[in-house]
Design a protein around this motif. Structure first.
Motif, PDB file in Angstrom:
ATOM      1  N   TRP A 104       0.777  -1.177   0.187  1.00 42.92           N
ATOM      2  CA  TRP A 104      -0.096  -0.012  -0.113  1.00 42.92           C
ATOM      3  C   TRP A 104       0.883   1.655   0.017  1.00 42.92           C
ATOM      4  O   TRP A 104       2.017   1.063   0.776  1.00 42.92           O
ATOM      5  N   LEU A 106       1.410   5.098   1.326  1.00 48.85           N
ATOM      6  CA  LEU A 106       0.696   6.064   1.622  1.00 48.85           C
ATOM      7  C   LEU A 106       1.284   7.480   1.792  1.00 48.85           C
ATOM      8  O   LEU A 106       2.165   7.327   1.514  1.00 48.85           O
ATOM      9  N   ILE A 140      -4.404   7.004  -0.106  1.00 47.43           N
ATOM     10  CA  ILE A 140      -4.022   5.703  -0.036  1.00 47.43           C
ATOM     11  C   ILE A 140      -4.230   5.551  -1.681  1.00 47.43           C
ATOM     12  O   ILE A 140      -4.433   5.555  -2.667  1.00 47.43           O
TER      13      ILE A 140
END
Length: 182
Positions: A104, A106, A140
């Protein structure tokens, strides 16, 4: 070519592109706006670092460097340098989806009130590029987006206030997988 350029190299390429765009400016306002913005960006660059970065851009074949018979030096974008600059046309910045690598991305920011317009514009551009709002000042994406994020951060001149994180997992991962249709 390297995965990404440092901020000074990006600014050099953008400044060279700004010079080239003067040819296509159709009104005096466009010409003066381009010159004014290019001048501001040029003043921010340390001249010693500028020489070093220009040499590296030349070696990476992103710019052409020619000494003219009168002793002046001409620096111009090479074909690959133009492609690099054009890749980041502001209104076309998009995160490319591809098979998910399980990480992910961020992007966190804490941009001060005196840069409110830049903060709001950055958030809008992150959404437009395909990132989703995770929290108030956090976006995100499941896809690699560092180049796009770096471009937007540099464009809005908010580098000191923004962080990029690649994370292995998130406790509400199932929720985000459904949103991004993974």
């Amino acid at each position: 070519m390297a995965r990404s350029l440092n901020p000074t190299k990006e600014k050099i390429l953008v400044l060279l592109a700004a010079g080239a765009s003067l040819i296509f400016a159709s009104t005096p306002n466009q010409i003066f706006r381009t010159i004014r913005q290019a001048g501001k960006e040029f003043e921010k660059i340390n001249k010693k670092i500028l020489r070093k970065e220009i040499a590296e851009l030349y070696q990476s074949q992103l710019i052409d460097f020619r000494e003219k018979p009168d002793g002046s030096i001409e620096i111009a974008l090479s074909k690959s340098g133009k492609q690099r600059v054009l890749k980041y046309k502001l209104e076309d910045v998009k995160i490319k989806s591809h098979p998910w690598d399980g990480k992910w991305r961020l992007i966190l920011f804490d941009i001060p009130e005196y840069k409110k317009k830049a903060r709001d514009a950055l958030g809008m551009m992150f959404k437009r590029a395909g990132l989703m709002k995770f929290q108030k000042s956090v976006f995100i994406s499941p896809y690699e987006c560092r180049d796009e994020a770096d471009f937007l951060v540099e464009f809005f001149d908010v580098r000191p206030f923004v962080r990029y994180i690649a994370a292995e997992s998130i406790d509400n991962e199932k929720h985000w997988k459904s949103i991004f249709e993974l």
